[in-house]
Design an enzyme around this catalytic site. Structure first.
Site, PDB file in Angstrom:
ATOM      1  N   ARG A  60      -9.701   0.091   3.047  1.00  0.00           N
ATOM      2  CA  ARG A  60      -8.845   1.138   2.490  1.00  0.00           C
ATOM      3  C   ARG A  60      -7.425   0.649   2.224  1.00  0.00           C
ATOM      4  O   ARG A  60      -6.723   1.193   1.387  1.00  0.00           O
ATOM      5  CB  ARG A  60      -8.742   2.321   3.468  1.00  0.00           C
ATOM      6  CG  ARG A  60      -9.995   3.118   3.575  1.00  0.00           C
ATOM      7  CD  ARG A  60      -9.757   4.304   4.486  1.00  0.00           C
ATOM      8  NE  ARG A  60     -11.032   4.888   4.885  1.00  0.00           N
ATOM      9  CZ  ARG A  60     -11.187   5.686   5.920  1.00  0.00           C
ATOM     10  NH1 ARG A  60     -10.157   5.994   6.674  1.00  0.00           N
ATOM     11  NH2 ARG A  60     -12.363   6.172   6.206  1.00  0.00           N
TER      12      ARG A  60
ATOM     13  N   LYS B  22       0.842  -1.215   0.000  1.00  0.00           N
ATOM     14  CA  LYS B  22       0.000   0.000   0.000  1.00  0.00           C
ATOM     15  C   LYS B  22       0.865   1.249   0.000  1.00  0.00           C
ATOM     16  O   LYS B  22       0.577   2.205  -0.716  1.00  0.00           O
ATOM     17  CB  LYS B  22      -0.900  -0.024   1.240  1.00  0.00           C
ATOM     18  CG  LYS B  22      -1.556   1.306   1.558  1.00  0.00           C
ATOM     19  CD  LYS B  22      -2.238   1.274   2.912  1.00  0.00           C
ATOM     20  CE  LYS B  22      -2.506   2.666   3.455  1.00  0.00           C
ATOM     21  NZ  LYS B  22      -1.342   3.421   3.888  1.00  0.00           N
ATOM     22  N   ASN B  23       1.929   1.248   0.782  1.00  0.00           N
ATOM     23  CA  ASN B  23       2.711   2.481   0.914  1.00  0.00           C
ATOM     24  C   ASN B  23       3.758   2.655  -0.182  1.00  0.00           C
ATOM     25  O   ASN B  23       4.596   3.539  -0.104  1.00  0.00           O
ATOM     26  CB  ASN B  23       3.358   2.550   2.300  1.00  0.00           C
ATOM     27  CG  ASN B  23       2.304   2.822   3.364  1.00  0.00           C
ATOM     28  OD1 ASN B  23       1.171   3.166   3.037  1.00  0.00           O
ATOM     29  ND2 ASN B  23       2.671   2.650   4.624  1.00  0.00           N
TER      30      ASN B  23
ATOM     31  N   ASP C 247       4.332   0.836  11.954  1.00  0.00           N
ATOM     32  CA  ASP C 247       3.131   0.131  11.475  1.00  0.00           C
ATOM     33  C   ASP C 247       3.100  -1.342  11.897  1.00  0.00           C
ATOM     34  O   ASP C 247       2.079  -2.007  11.757  1.00  0.00           O
ATOM     35  CB  ASP C 247       3.034   0.239   9.947  1.00  0.00           C
ATOM     36  CG  ASP C 247       2.956   1.675   9.501  1.00  0.00           C
ATOM     37  OD1 ASP C 247       1.922   2.297   9.702  1.00  0.00           O
ATOM     38  OD2 ASP C 247       3.957   2.186   8.965  1.00  0.00           O
TER      39      ASP C 247
ATOM     40  N   CYS D 107      -4.923   8.358   8.090  1.00  0.00           N
ATOM     41  CA  CYS D 107      -5.363   7.687   9.311  1.00  0.00           C
ATOM     42  C   CYS D 107      -5.407   8.616  10.504  1.00  0.00           C
ATOM     43  O   CYS D 107      -4.693   9.603  10.585  1.00  0.00           O
ATOM     44  CB  CYS D 107      -4.437   6.517   9.607  1.00  0.00           C
ATOM     45  SG  CYS D 107      -4.899   5.052   8.699  1.00  0.00           S
TER      46      CYS D 107
ATOM     47  N   ARG E 278      -0.165  14.776  12.171  1.00  0.00           N
ATOM     48  CA  ARG E 278       0.441  14.511  10.860  1.00  0.00           C
ATOM     49  C   ARG E 278       0.578  15.767   9.983  1.00  0.00           C
ATOM     50  O   ARG E 278      -0.062  15.896   8.941  1.00  0.00           O
ATOM     51  CB  ARG E 278      -0.322  13.395  10.129  1.00  0.00           C
ATOM     52  CG  ARG E 278      -0.422  12.150  10.974  1.00  0.00           C
ATOM     53  CD  ARG E 278      -0.938  10.965  10.230  1.00  0.00           C
ATOM     54  NE  ARG E 278       0.014  10.431   9.277  1.00  0.00           N
ATOM     55  CZ  ARG E 278      -0.245   9.459   8.439  1.00  0.00           C
ATOM     56  NH1 ARG E 278      -1.431   8.900   8.432  1.00  0.00           N
ATOM     57  NH2 ARG E 278       0.658   9.023   7.609  1.00  0.00           N
TER      58      ARG E 278
HETATM   59  N1  EPU Z   1       6.193  14.820  10.087  1.00  0.00           N
HETATM   60  C1  EPU Z   1       6.220  16.180  10.361  1.00  0.00           C
HETATM   61  N2  EPU Z   1       6.125  17.046   9.309  1.00  0.00           N
HETATM   62  C2  EPU Z   1       6.000  16.630   8.015  1.00  0.00           C
HETATM   63  C3  EPU Z   1       5.999  15.232   7.750  1.00  0.00           C
HETATM   64  C4  EPU Z   1       6.085  14.355   8.812  1.00  0.00           C
HETATM   65  O1  EPU Z   1       6.321  16.588  11.527  1.00  0.00           O
HETATM   66  O2  EPU Z   1       5.912  17.472   7.111  1.00  0.00           O
HETATM   67  C5  EPU Z   1       6.276  13.871  11.219  1.00  0.00           C
HETATM   68  C6  EPU Z   1       4.971  13.067  11.359  1.00  0.00           C
HETATM   69  O3  EPU Z   1       4.003  13.778  12.096  1.00  0.00           O
HETATM   70  C7  EPU Z   1       5.458  11.816  12.052  1.00  0.00           C
HETATM   71  C8  EPU Z   1       6.854  11.622  11.475  1.00  0.00           C
HETATM   72  O4  EPU Z   1       7.249  12.880  10.925  1.00  0.00           O
HETATM   73  O5  EPU Z   1       5.535  12.028  13.435  1.00  0.00           O
HETATM   74  C9  EPU Z   1       6.962  10.571  10.416  1.00  0.00           C
HETATM   75  O6  EPU Z   1       6.042  10.833   9.372  1.00  0.00           O
HETATM   76  P1  EPU Z   1       6.312  10.392   7.853  1.00  0.00           P
HETATM   77  O7  EPU Z   1       6.309  11.621   7.008  1.00  0.00           O
HETATM   78  O8  EPU Z   1       7.500   9.514   7.834  1.00  0.00           O
HETATM   79  O9  EPU Z   1       5.041   9.534   7.538  1.00  0.00           O
HETATM   80  P2  EPU Z   1       4.156   9.540   6.225  1.00  0.00           P
HETATM   81  O10 EPU Z   1       4.994   9.656   5.024  1.00  0.00           O
HETATM   82  O11 EPU Z   1       3.045  10.492   6.384  1.00  0.00           O
HETATM   83  C10 EPU Z   1       4.259   6.985   5.796  1.00  0.00           C
HETATM   84  C11 EPU Z   1       3.264   5.868   5.744  1.00  0.00           C
HETATM   85  C12 EPU Z   1       2.756   5.566   7.138  1.00  0.00           C
HETATM   86  C13 EPU Z   1       3.943   5.154   8.006  1.00  0.00           C
HETATM   87  C14 EPU Z   1       4.984   6.284   7.992  1.00  0.00           C
HETATM   88  C15 EPU Z   1       6.230   5.924   8.768  1.00  0.00           C
HETATM   89  C16 EPU Z   1       2.263   6.187   3.591  1.00  0.00           C
HETATM   90  C17 EPU Z   1       1.081   6.551   2.799  1.00  0.00           C
HETATM   91  N3  EPU Z   1       2.147   6.283   4.901  1.00  0.00           N
HETATM   92  O12 EPU Z   1       3.546   8.103   6.313  1.00  0.00           O
HETATM   93  O13 EPU Z   1       1.882   4.458   7.033  1.00  0.00           O
HETATM   94  O14 EPU Z   1       3.500   4.939   9.318  1.00  0.00           O
HETATM   95  O15 EPU Z   1       5.355   6.609   6.645  1.00  0.00           O
HETATM   96  O16 EPU Z   1       6.832   4.780   8.236  1.00  0.00           O
HETATM   97  O17 EPU Z   1       3.290   5.799   3.040  1.00  0.00           O
HETATM   98  C18 EPU Z   1      -0.133   3.301   7.288  1.00  0.00           C
HETATM   99  O18 EPU Z   1       0.198   2.677   6.278  1.00  0.00           O
HETATM  100  O19 EPU Z   1      -1.149   3.017   7.966  1.00  0.00           O
HETATM  101  C19 EPU Z   1       0.664   4.440   7.700  1.00  0.00           C
HETATM  102  C20 EPU Z   1       0.284   5.297   8.629  1.00  0.00           C
END
Ligand code: EPU
Length: 447
Positions: free
Chosen positions: A428, A35-36, A320, A132, A137
């Site tokens: 989803r 998914k990711n 995750d 989620c 976020r």
């Molecule tokens: N963060 C910030 N500012 C930003 C971006 C991130 O403060 O602009 C913080 C977030 O709040 C969090 C941390 O950085 O505390 C890590 O966030 P990251 O950006 O790495 O997460 P993401 O890209 O939004 C993806 C996956 C998540 C997974 C995380 C960490 C997707 C669509 N989502 O999220 O997956 O937990 O990386 O590996 O790729 C899921 O699949 O259910 C899911 C939540």
């Protein structure tokens, strides 16, 4: 078969499921495309006017959201056969704000369109993000990175309007190795002028997979051992033919279901190299696994015992994986400690487990081996799980995707009937979910 039949948005996903637990899950399932990873691969197709072919595409909501975005922008997404799509973004048009609003709020992926759109057309509008329910976020890293590459950004109701005369490479230090922000920069910088260097980048396998795909398109990207990623901008990219990597999050959840229910599950397509950190912890608590050429078989090797684990960015223990692992730890002897260092608010799901009989206490302090950025704040981000506890069926409601799978694991482990509401959230991120549960012998009485 009609070219768009299988990838139709699922409408038949039941919102409630009732499971009678206590039956060890046994058998074999095949893990879907990640998914990711899949959604980012789809966005990368916007970097070229040539057709792109993507294989191992799961039928999940993120794929539908990205498909809607691409179509709204004037591109095409066609299913050529089950699990294989062809994306073409020859000519792109301005997206109507009303269309954008209808897509916004369901996923975090649409903001990743910013880079390709800016690089190819110099302007775009992207919606504010959904996704989620696991904390605030924010997207500040994404916006700051795009500004450092030369974009101007205006925050308007429900979204961001972005413009640039030309994206230009820069040195960008990420305050935290964010997966999304690293992908954002990769997608923006491949067509930027000059060189972009990201320090403190995320290096999750899904990101390495995206880099591999971009390389197939003609991008020049190198990854150093110190989390530095260097992108040498190129004039144009061409189409790709790519297979989405298997979902290591789904694989780990089935692994937890195997030990929590004392069953034995073979997960076809699960890959050891993507899961080495998980497998180490799994083995430490008493889980056993056999690695095959095309998958992994998971079972209990002995009585489960407690552990201290903290979540982290790759190569650490993924956030995750945490929720289904916590459910497995309710069946382990002793006191386990889990320190969540990626999200400040990812233990809300434990309330329902406690109602099912789990003994879980949450703490604001960093209970893992290191202090994390949430330690000085008032977030309940550490957990102590006492086990083993007999879980008892209850009525519970899924708050987010990964918690959802963990509730299913809890329901399968519990005595009696558990009714799980909001099963549509599972749809989803996981395709053919109840079909897989039934194949493993789960007693589903409704849903
Ligand atoms: N963060 C910030 N500012 C930003 C971006 C991130 O403060 O602009 C913080 C977030 O709040 C969090 C941390 O950085 O505390 C890590 O966030 P990251 O950006 O790495 O997460 P993401 O890209 O939004 C993806 C996956 C998540 C997974 C995380 C960490 C997707 C669509 N989502 O999220 O997956 O937990 O990386 O590996 O790729 C899921 O699949 O259910 C899911 C939540």
């Amino acid at each position: 078969m009609n070219r768009t039949t299988r990838l139709a948005t699922p409408t038949s996903v039941s919102t409630e499921m009732a499971i009678i637990g206590g039956v060890p899950l046994k058998g074999e399932i095949t893990v879907q495309g990640a998914k990711n990873s899949v959604s980012k691969c789809m966005v990368a197709a916007m970097l070229t006017a040539e057709p792109c072919t993507l294989k191992n595409v799961p039928n999940i909501d993120d794929v539908h959201v990205v498909r809607e975005m691409i179509r709204a922008l004037g591109g095409t997404v066609e299913e050529v056969r089950p699990g294989v799509i062809c994306i073409t973004a020859t000519s792109i048009k301005e997206i109507a704000p009303t269309t954008l609003k209808s897509i916004a709020g369901r996923s975090r992926i649409p903001i990743l369109f910013a880079g390709p759109m800016l690089a190819r057309f110099g302007h775009t509008m992207v919606p504010e993000l959904g996704g989620c329910n696991i904390g605030p976020r924010p997207v500040d890293f994404h916006l700051s990175a795009l500004e450092q590459l030369g974009a101007t950004i205006e925050h308007v109701p429900k979204g961001f309007i972005m413009r640039t005369s030309r994206l230009v490479g820069n040195r960008i230090h990420l305050p935290y190795p964010s997966v999304g922000a690293t992908e954002q920069i990769l997608l923006a910088a491949t067509l930027a002028e000059g060189i972009t260097v990201i320090s403190n980048a995320a290096v999750e396998p899904e990101i390495i997979d995206l880099i591999a795909l971009l390389q197939k398109m003609g991008a020049i990207i190198s990854v150093d051992t110190d989390r530095t990623v260097t992108i040498i901008g190129v004039q144009a990219l061409h189409g790709y033919d790519h297979t989405v990597m298997p979902d290591r999050l789904e694989a780990a959840s089935w692994a937890c279901a195997a030990i929590a229910t004392d069953g034995r599950i073979t997960v076809r397509n699960a890959r050891q190299l993507d899961m080495t950190t998980f497998l180490n912890k799994y083995q430490q608590i008493g889980g056993a696994f056999e690695i095959h050429d095309d998958g992994i078989t998971f079972s209990r090797g002995r009585e489960l015992t407690s552990i201290a684990v903290e979540t982290d960015v790759h190569p650490g223990f993924m956030t995750d994986w945490q929720q289904p692992f916590v459910v497995a730890l309710t069946q382990a002897h002793g006191a386990s400690v889990v320190h969540e260092t990626v999200y400040e608010n990812r233990f809300g799901f434990t309330d329902a487990l406690k109602r099912m009989g789990a003994d879980i206490q949450l703490y604001r302090e960093c209970l893992g081996g290191k202090q994390c950025r949430f330690g000085q704040k008032s977030h309940l981000h550490s957990a102590i799980i006492m086990g083993p506890t007999s879980l008892i069926g209850a009525r519970i409601a899924i708050p987010d995707l990964r918690a959802g799978f963990s509730y299913i694991v809890a329901a399968l482990t519990a005595r009696g009937e558990t009714t799980i509401a909001h099963m549509e959230i599972i749809g989803r991120g996981y395709e053919r979910f109840s079909e897989k549960l039934r194949a493993l012998g789960a007693t589903i009485v409704r849903g």
